[in-house]
Design an enzyme around this catalytic site. Structure first.
Site, PDB file in Angstrom:
ATOM      1  N   THR A   1       0.903  25.699 -97.620  1.00 20.65           N
ATOM      2  CA  THR A   1       1.157  24.867 -99.045  1.00 20.65           C
ATOM      3  C   THR A   1       0.045  24.056 -99.081  1.00 20.65           C
ATOM      4  O   THR A   1       0.004  23.095 -98.190  1.00 20.65           O
ATOM      5  CB  THR A   1       2.729  24.332 -99.234  1.00 20.65           C
ATOM      6  OG1 THR A   1       3.682  25.591 -99.180  1.00 20.65           O
ATOM      7  CG2 THR A   1       2.773  23.770-100.557  1.00 20.65           C
TER       8      THR A   1
ATOM      9  N   ILE B   1      -0.152  22.646 -93.802  1.00 17.21           N
ATOM     10  CA  ILE B   1      -0.315  21.869 -95.225  1.00 17.21           C
ATOM     11  C   ILE B   1      -1.732  22.205 -95.163  1.00 17.21           C
ATOM     12  O   ILE B   1      -2.657  22.012 -94.274  1.00 17.21           O
ATOM     13  CB  ILE B   1      -0.159  20.320 -94.740  1.00 17.21           C
ATOM     14  CG1 ILE B   1       1.361  20.072 -94.748  1.00 17.21           C
ATOM     15  CG2 ILE B   1      -0.897  19.478 -95.975  1.00 17.21           C
ATOM     16  CD1 ILE B   1       2.025  20.095 -96.191  1.00 17.21           C
ATOM     17  N   LYS B   2      -2.277  22.822 -96.206  1.00 18.85           N
ATOM     18  CA  LYS B   2      -3.538  23.145 -96.359  1.00 18.85           C
ATOM     19  C   LYS B   2      -4.256  22.148 -97.268  1.00 18.85           C
ATOM     20  O   LYS B   2      -4.000  21.187 -98.209  1.00 18.85           O
ATOM     21  CB  LYS B   2      -3.551  24.287 -97.546  1.00 18.85           C
ATOM     22  CG  LYS B   2      -3.231  25.568 -96.807  1.00 18.85           C
ATOM     23  CD  LYS B   2      -3.476  26.576 -98.017  1.00 18.85           C
ATOM     24  CE  LYS B   2      -4.816  27.129 -98.044  1.00 18.85           C
ATOM     25  NZ  LYS B   2      -4.802  28.434 -98.874  1.00 18.85           N
ATOM     26  N   LEU B   3      -5.509  21.689 -96.615  1.00 27.26           N
ATOM     27  CA  LEU B   3      -6.235  20.496 -97.170  1.00 27.26           C
ATOM     28  C   LEU B   3      -7.842  21.185 -96.952  1.00 27.26           C
ATOM     29  O   LEU B   3      -8.260  22.087 -96.357  1.00 27.26           O
ATOM     30  CB  LEU B   3      -6.416  19.468 -96.021  1.00 27.26           C
ATOM     31  CG  LEU B   3      -5.072  18.765 -96.109  1.00 27.26           C
ATOM     32  CD1 LEU B   3      -4.910  18.144 -94.790  1.00 27.26           C
ATOM     33  CD2 LEU B   3      -5.137  17.656 -97.136  1.00 27.26           C
TER      34      LEU B   3
END
Length: 317
Positions: free
Chosen positions: A95, A131-133
Site C-alpha cells: 500500500t 509500505i510503498k514509498l
C-alpha cells in the site's frame, strides 16, 4: 504441456499488480501491489462500493473537518481494498504512501505509520504489509527508519542504479525497478524503437541491479515491475519476484511451454562498498536523464491520481 505462468512460478514469486478481486481469484498470486492509480481504478468496481461507503462513514466519525475527512477516507479506502485483497492471497499487500510526500521524510514516516495502524486495527500484522514509498533520497531515508521499527517497505519508482544501491544500503525489504517505463523512455527519446528482450533497457537495468545485489550479499528483494510485454517477463525469470498486471498474467497462463531461469548469481559474495552519501546519490542519479525524467513523471502521475481519488471522496462526503 505446462503453461508459462505455472512454469514461471517454479523459479520466481509471482505478484499481481492490480486491485481487481476477480483477477486475484483467477491467477492466485503470492502477493499483490497497489498504487494510487490502481486504487482509483478499483474504486470504480461495483463490488468495492461498500468499501468506499465504509471509509466515508468511518472518516466522518474521526473528524468534523472536511479536509481531514478526505485524507482519512482516502487512507481508509486504500486499507479497505488491501484488506479485501489479503483475503485472497497468502502473502503481502503493498500500500502506497501519498506521492505528494515523496520529498518529505518526516511526513512519509507519519503516513506509513498511519496506514500500518489502520491495518493493525483490522487485525493484520506487519508481516503481511509492505509500505510503498517513492525511491527519492527522502523516501529511502523514511524506509530506513521504518525498517528499524519493524515496518517493511517496497521502494517504487526506481529507475537508476544509484536509487537501487541507496535502497540496498538503507536495508529496505524490497525494491520495484520499473522495466516497462524505462523502455518507454528509450523508445520516445532515441532512434531505436524495437528491442530484443535481452537488449530491452529495462531488462538490462534490472539484471544489473539483481547481479549487484547478489554479488554483494544484500538481502533486499528485487521485484521487477511495470512490464510492457511477455518478452520482458521471460527474460527476467529467476528474479526474486515479478509483479505482473492481469492482462500479462492472462497471456502467460494461455501460453504453453517451459520458462527457463535467466537470472542467477553463482559467484562468490564480495565486500559491500561504502554507502553513498546524499551528494553522491544525487550526482549519480542525475547522470541518468531517463531516471531523472521518469522519477519526476511517476511522482506527478501518482499525485494526479491521488488528487482524483480525493475529489471523488470529497464529492461523496
Amino acid at each position: 504441456m505446462t503453461d508459462k505462468l505455472t512454469s514461471l512460478r517454479q523459479i520466481t514469486t509471482v505478484v499481481a499488480d492490480t486491485g481487481d478481486i476477480a483477477a486475484m481469484k483467477l491467477y492466485q498470486p503470492q502477493d499483490a501491489t497497489t498504487n494510487p492509480s490502481i486504487i482509483l481504478n478499483a474504486a470504480q468496481i461495483p463490488e468495492y462500493r461498500k468499501l468506499i461507503d465504509e471509509a466515508i462513514t468511518w472518516a466522518r466519525e474521526q473528524s468534523s473537518d472536511h479536509a481531514q475527512q478526505i485524507v482519512d477516507a482516502t487512507d481508509k479506502l486504500a486499507v479497505n481494498i488491501g484488506l479485501e485483497i489479503l483475503k485472497l492471497i497468502p502473502g503481502r499487500i503493498s500500500t502506497e504512501v501519498d506521492a505528494r510526500l515523496s520529498y518529505d521524510t518526516v511526513a512519509s514516516v507519519a503516513k506509513a505509520k498511519r496506514l500500518i495502524k489502520l491495518y493493525n486495527e483490522a487485525g493484520i500484522s506487519n508481516d503481511r504489509i509492505l509500505i510503498k514509498l517513492a525511491s527519492t533520497w527522502q523516501g529511502i531515508r523514511a524506509a530506513e527508519q521504518l525498517e528499524k521499527e519493524g515496518i517493511n517497505c517496497n521502494l517504487t519508482l526506481l529507475f537508476s542504479f544509484a536509487q537501487a544501491r541507496a535502497c540496498a544500503e538503507a536495508g529496505v525489504f524490497l525494491i520495484s525497478p520499473f522495466v516497462g517505463r524505462i523502455l518507454d523512455w528509450y523508445k520516445a527519446n532515441g532512434d531505436q524503437k524495437e528491442f530484443a528482450p535481452s537488449e530491452d533497457p529495462g531488462v538490462v537495468s534490472v539484471t544489473e541491479i539483481y547481479q549487484y545485489y547478489k554479488k554483494h550479499g544484500y538481502k533486499t528483494v528485487v521485484m521487477g515491475a511495470s512490464f510492457r510485454n511477455l518478452g520482458e517477463i521471460i527474460e527476467l525469470a529467476g528474479c526474486d519476484r515479478l509483479t505482473i498486471a492481469p492482462s500479462l498474467l492472462k497471456e502467460l497462463a494461455e501460453s504453453e511451454g517451459p520458462v527457463e531461469r535467466k537470472l542467477a548469481y553463482t559467484g562468490e559474495i564480495q565486500a559491500k562498498p561504502a554507502p553513498l552519501t546524499e551528494a553522491e546519490f544525487y550526482w549519480q542519479h542525475n547522470q541518468d536523464p531517463m531516471a531523472v525524467d521518469k522519477l519526476a513523471d511517476g511522482i506527478r502521475k501518482f499525485a494526479i491520481d491521488q488528487g482524483k481519488l480525493e475529489k471523488m471522496i470529497s464529492d461523496l462526503l
